[in-house]
Design an enzyme around this catalytic site. Structure first.
Site, PDB file in Angstrom:
ATOM      1  N   LYS A 224       0.747  -1.388   0.140  1.00  0.00           N
ATOM      2  CA  LYS A 224      -0.032  -0.081   0.088  1.00  0.00           C
ATOM      3  C   LYS A 224       0.817   1.286   0.004  1.00  0.00           C
ATOM      4  O   LYS A 224       2.102   1.374   0.100  1.00  0.00           O
ATOM      5  CB  LYS A 224      -0.929  -0.038   0.992  1.00  0.00           C
ATOM      6  CG  LYS A 224      -2.102  -0.860   0.928  1.00  0.00           C
ATOM      7  CD  LYS A 224      -3.386  -0.794   1.835  1.00  0.00           C
ATOM      8  CE  LYS A 224      -4.427  -1.701   1.311  1.00  0.00           C
ATOM      9  NZ  LYS A 224      -5.573  -1.817   2.401  1.00  0.00           N
ATOM     10  N   ARG A 258      -3.978  -9.825   5.239  1.00  0.00           N
ATOM     11  CA  ARG A 258      -4.069 -10.049   3.754  1.00  0.00           C
ATOM     12  C   ARG A 258      -2.965  -9.394   2.700  1.00  0.00           C
ATOM     13  O   ARG A 258      -2.834  -8.538   3.007  1.00  0.00           O
ATOM     14  CB  ARG A 258      -5.656  -9.207   3.401  1.00  0.00           C
ATOM     15  CG  ARG A 258      -6.200  -9.040   1.922  1.00  0.00           C
ATOM     16  CD  ARG A 258      -7.165  -8.212   1.946  1.00  0.00           C
ATOM     17  NE  ARG A 258      -7.708  -8.467   0.640  1.00  0.00           N
ATOM     18  CZ  ARG A 258      -7.188  -7.372  -0.410  1.00  0.00           C
ATOM     19  NH1 ARG A 258      -6.397  -6.619  -0.124  1.00  0.00           N
ATOM     20  NH2 ARG A 258      -7.880  -7.374  -1.597  1.00  0.00           N
TER      21      ARG A 258
HETATM   22  C1  8Y7 Z   1      -8.196  -4.325   1.765  1.00  0.00           C
HETATM   23  C2  8Y7 Z   1      -9.399  -5.209   1.535  1.00  0.00           C
HETATM   24  C3  8Y7 Z   1      -8.422  -4.188  -0.314  1.00  0.00           C
HETATM   25  C4  8Y7 Z   1      -7.972  -4.376   3.173  1.00  0.00           C
HETATM   26  C5  8Y7 Z   1      -9.813  -5.976   3.648  1.00  0.00           C
HETATM   27  C6  8Y7 Z   1      -5.533  -3.263  -1.660  1.00  0.00           C
HETATM   28  C7  8Y7 Z   1     -10.461  -5.501  -0.746  1.00  0.00           C
HETATM   29  C8  8Y7 Z   1      -6.689  -2.638  -1.836  1.00  0.00           C
HETATM   30  N1  8Y7 Z   1      -7.536  -3.845   0.871  1.00  0.00           N
HETATM   31  N2  8Y7 Z   1      -9.895  -6.095   2.276  1.00  0.00           N
HETATM   32  N3  8Y7 Z   1      -9.222  -4.851   0.026  1.00  0.00           N
HETATM   33  N4  8Y7 Z   1      -8.717  -5.019   4.115  1.00  0.00           N
HETATM   34  N5  8Y7 Z   1     -10.756  -6.461   4.508  1.00  0.00           N
HETATM   35  O1  8Y7 Z   1      -4.457  -2.533  -1.878  1.00  0.00           O
HETATM   36  O2  8Y7 Z   1      -7.122  -3.631   3.772  1.00  0.00           O
HETATM   37  O3  8Y7 Z   1      -5.636  -4.605  -1.704  1.00  0.00           O
HETATM   38  S1  8Y7 Z   1      -8.182  -3.586  -1.834  1.00  0.00           S
END
Ligand code: 8Y7
Length: 286
Positions: A224, A258
């Site tokens: 990020k 994640r």
């Molecule tokens: C997150 C996410 C994204 C996060 C959860 C990326 C779908 C952007 N970021 N879901 N999603 N937490 N739970 O950089 O931080 O992956 S999308």
């Protein structure tokens, strides 16, 4: 914790691999879609690598939520996501998570084998809480200020950690009222979703305070922008920074990380697990 038909011990941290079935996602967009349809062979290959590396979850997303991303139609999101959920849940013994805010995608994805609904809008779309409740699977409630198109324009908080905590507490209450049991809920502060660098830093520094909600914490920091701001490096060179952030998050209580970078993050989680187990066995404070 129960995720559909699968059960995981969340007293120790786990890793969730990201599979974006979108034309435009941050970091890995466009590689897994062709003419608007998922390239299943390539997705299965990518998923197999993540599972072999030790991922416990695979998160499948068909809507890009990067800042400024256009909205995708419901039928398009279904066409991207459902075949992938079916293919992966049939092949791999991991929890398939569906990254969606749409009630119809939640229902169909769970029928196709998903065991977790990961909603960056925390079930705020009309019908989402009822649809999620009807599926019986687990739900991750994420905090976001504003909407993806405009969320990074001018994020503002008086006290970001307290406001995120209070928002998540209120969404937990909405879920309980909708019939989702407490032991099916996870929360996520939503790094980068309507937050400045300073807000993201305060959230990571204060992450342990979210443990008062008494539900497992999931976090996503991989590649990020905040890691770019700290290190001065482009997306593909943020792996070590992401692993460092993941280790801090695990130390502050995160139970699911994640990430795009599964093998590196699984190694970090294994080190954290070993130390947590040793602390427990030797009676040292957690
Ligand atoms: C997150 C996410 C994204 C996060 C959860 C990326 C779908 C952007 N970021 N879901 N999603 N937490 N739970 O950089 O931080 O992956 S999308």
């Amino acid at each position: 914790m129960h995720f559909g038909s699968r059960i995981l011990d969340l007293s120790l941290p786990h890793v969730m691999g990201i599979l974006n079935v979108t034309p435009d996602s941050f970091s890995d967009g466009g590689e897994l879609l062709e003419a608007g349809r998922p390239i299943l062979d390539r997705i299965i290959d990518r998923a197999a690598g993540m599972v072999a590396a030790g991922a416990s979850f695979l998160d499948i997303g068909g809507e890009s939520t990067r800042p400024g991303a256009p909205e995708v139609a419901g039928a398009e999101e279904l066409a991207r996501v459902i075949p992938v959920v079916s293919a992966l849940s049939a092949r791999f013994d991991v929890v398939i998570s569906v990254d969606t805010s749409r009630p119809e995608v939640m229902s169909e994805a769970v029928l196709a084998g998903a065991g977790l609904i990961n909603d960056v809008r925390a079930l705020t779309k009309p019908g989402a809480a009822a649809a999620a409740a009807a599926t019986g699977v687990a739900v991750c409630l994420m905090h976001m200020q504003g909407q993806p198109a405009t969320m990074q324009a001018a994020p503002q908080y008086q006290a970001v950690v307290e406001e995120v905590r209070d928002f998540l507490r209120a969404r937990i209450a909405v879920c309980l009222a909708a019939g989702i049991p407490f032991d099916r809920l996870l929360v996520d502060p939503g790094f980068g979703f309507g937050k400045t660098l300073e807000h993201n830093l305060q959230l990571l520094a204060g992450l342990a305070e979210l443990q008062v909600l008494d539900v497992p914490l999931l976090i996503g920091l991989s590649r990020k922008r905040m890691l770019g701001a700290i290190t001065g490096k482009p997306e593909r060179e943020r792996v070590a920074a992401g692993v460092a952030a993941a280790v801090l998050a695990m130390e502050y209580g995160a139970r699911i990380i994640r990430t795009h970078d599964v093998p590196e993050t699984v190694d970090a989680a294994r080190v954290c697990r070993a130390i947590m187990q040793t602390k427990k066995a030797t009676g040292r404070r957690p």
